[in-house]
Design a protein around this motif. Structure first.
Motif, PDB file in Angstrom:
ATOM      1  N   TYR A 155       0.829  -1.208   0.000  1.00  0.00           N
ATOM      2  CA  TYR A 155       0.000   0.000   0.000  1.00  0.00           C
ATOM      3  C   TYR A 155       0.867   1.264   0.000  1.00  0.00           C
ATOM      4  O   TYR A 155       0.557   2.243  -0.684  1.00  0.00           O
ATOM      5  CB  TYR A 155      -0.920   0.006   1.215  1.00  0.00           C
ATOM      6  N   ALA A 156       1.936   1.246   0.788  1.00  0.00           N
ATOM      7  CA  ALA A 156       2.813   2.417   0.863  1.00  0.00           C
ATOM      8  C   ALA A 156       3.472   2.693  -0.486  1.00  0.00           C
ATOM      9  O   ALA A 156       3.565   3.845  -0.929  1.00  0.00           O
ATOM     10  CB  ALA A 156       3.872   2.216   1.941  1.00  0.00           C
ATOM     11  N   GLY A 157       3.940   1.635  -1.152  1.00  0.00           N
ATOM     12  CA  GLY A 157       4.539   1.823  -2.475  1.00  0.00           C
ATOM     13  C   GLY A 157       3.546   2.337  -3.486  1.00  0.00           C
ATOM     14  O   GLY A 157       3.857   3.225  -4.287  1.00  0.00           O
ATOM     15  N   THR A 158       2.319   1.794  -3.443  1.00  0.00           N
ATOM     16  CA  THR A 158       1.274   2.253  -4.361  1.00  0.00           C
ATOM     17  C   THR A 158       0.913   3.695  -4.099  1.00  0.00           C
ATOM     18  O   THR A 158       0.723   4.501  -5.030  1.00  0.00           O
ATOM     19  CB  THR A 158       0.028   1.366  -4.227  1.00  0.00           C
ATOM     20  N   ALA A 159       0.805   4.061  -2.818  1.00  0.00           N
ATOM     21  CA  ALA A 159       0.478   5.448  -2.473  1.00  0.00           C
ATOM     22  C   ALA A 159       1.566   6.413  -2.954  1.00  0.00           C
ATOM     23  O   ALA A 159       1.267   7.527  -3.398  1.00  0.00           O
ATOM     24  CB  ALA A 159       0.290   5.579  -0.960  1.00  0.00           C
ATOM     25  N   ALA A 160       2.813   5.971  -2.885  1.00  0.00           N
ATOM     26  CA  ALA A 160       3.903   6.824  -3.363  1.00  0.00           C
ATOM     27  C   ALA A 160       3.805   7.048  -4.865  1.00  0.00           C
ATOM     28  O   ALA A 160       4.026   8.160  -5.361  1.00  0.00           O
ATOM     29  CB  ALA A 160       5.251   6.200  -3.000  1.00  0.00           C
ATOM     30  N   VAL A 161       3.484   5.987  -5.602  1.00  0.00           N
ATOM     31  CA  VAL A 161       3.330   6.129  -7.054  1.00  0.00           C
ATOM     32  C   VAL A 161       2.175   7.076  -7.378  1.00  0.00           C
ATOM     33  O   VAL A 161       2.294   7.956  -8.242  1.00  0.00           O
ATOM     34  CB  VAL A 161       3.100   4.752  -7.703  1.00  0.00           C
ATOM     35  N   LEU A 162       1.049   6.897  -6.690  1.00  0.00           N
ATOM     36  CA  LEU A 162      -0.089   7.782  -6.933  1.00  0.00           C
ATOM     37  C   LEU A 162       0.226   9.214  -6.531  1.00  0.00           C
ATOM     38  O   LEU A 162      -0.196  10.164  -7.202  1.00  0.00           O
ATOM     39  CB  LEU A 162      -1.308   7.284  -6.150  1.00  0.00           C
ATOM     40  N   GLY A 163       0.967   9.368  -5.436  1.00  0.00           N
ATOM     41  CA  GLY A 163       1.343  10.715  -5.012  1.00  0.00           C
ATOM     42  C   GLY A 163       2.235  11.420  -6.016  1.00  0.00           C
ATOM     43  O   GLY A 163       2.173  12.644  -6.164  1.00  0.00           O
ATOM     44  N   CYS A 164       3.081  10.647  -6.701  1.00  0.00           N
ATOM     45  CA  CYS A 164       3.919  11.245  -7.744  1.00  0.00           C
ATOM     46  C   CYS A 164       3.138  11.447  -9.035  1.00  0.00           C
ATOM     47  O   CYS A 164       3.348  12.438  -9.746  1.00  0.00           O
ATOM     48  CB  CYS A 164       5.130  10.351  -8.014  1.00  0.00           C
TER      49      CYS A 164
END
Length: 204
Positions: A155-164
């Motif tokens: 989830y953290a990795g996915t959130a980082a991608v979406l945040g970028c």
């Protein structure tokens, strides 16, 4: 006789430039090429920032989860609880109530602890069940499972991608709209010029 790849569509670089809309063409305006260049720049920016940030976020979340696992396992243990009475009703927040049982279990120093536990199917006087307790011998939830750590890291990795990706997408939408407005003005100017030329046709 078979034709070469260059005859069919040019070199691979030429075909790539054509697909990306970067080759010069009378049908493609300068604003089109500018838009494509900005889009490619934003894509490169996204590919250059999203993967490292996603890896960092996932790693940080995973390591934090592993530390939480170790801490909870060190501070909690399983004991056998024996039901001494049934039929109790216990409050669980303000939304609902649940059935409870009175039970005893061994404390940290071997003394008997007495308390209430959520009831379970088949619970009756004398029934036993393994429960988790903290250092003080109070009932506690089971330690954090490793699967939750892995899920949180994903989830953290996915959130980082979406945040970028979200800011990059917003930037592209803004650029696209401005380019579309510029193209509309250019089309209106071209139509006005064609109307003016048609009105002054020497053959009319």
């Amino acid at each position: 006789m078979r034709r070469s790849g260059i005859g069919r569509g040019g070199t691979p670089l030429t075909r790539l430039r054509r697909r990306l809309g970067l080759e010069r063409s009378e049908l493609r305006r300068r604003v089109d090429r500018v838009q494509r260049v900005i889009a490619l720049a934003l894509l490169v920016l996204l590919l250059g920032t999203a993967p490292p940030l996603a890896a960092w976020a996932a790693t940080w979340s995973y390591e934090a989860g592993v530390r939480a696992e170790d801490a909870e396992r060190a501070n909690r243990r399983q004991v056998v609880a024996t039901v001494t009475a049934t039929g109790g009703i216990g409050a669980s927040g303000d939304r609902y109530v649940h059935e409870t049982v009175h039970a005893t279990w061994a404390g940290e120093n071997g003394e008997n602890r007495v308390g209430t536990l959520p009831s379970w199917k088949g619970a009756k006087v004398g029934a036993q069940r393994r429960i988790w307790v903290d250092r003080d011998g109070n009932p506690a939830v089971r330690p954090r499972p490793h699967s939750r750590t892995v899920t949180d890291a994903a989830y953290a990795g996915t959130a980082a991608v979406l945040g970028c990706g979200l800011p990059v997408l917003v930037m592209y939408i803004v650029v696209r709209r401005r380019c579309d407005r510029h193209r509309d003005r250019m089309w209106e100017a071209d139509w006005a010029r064609m109307d003016a030329d048609a009105g002054h046709n020497p053959r009319s």
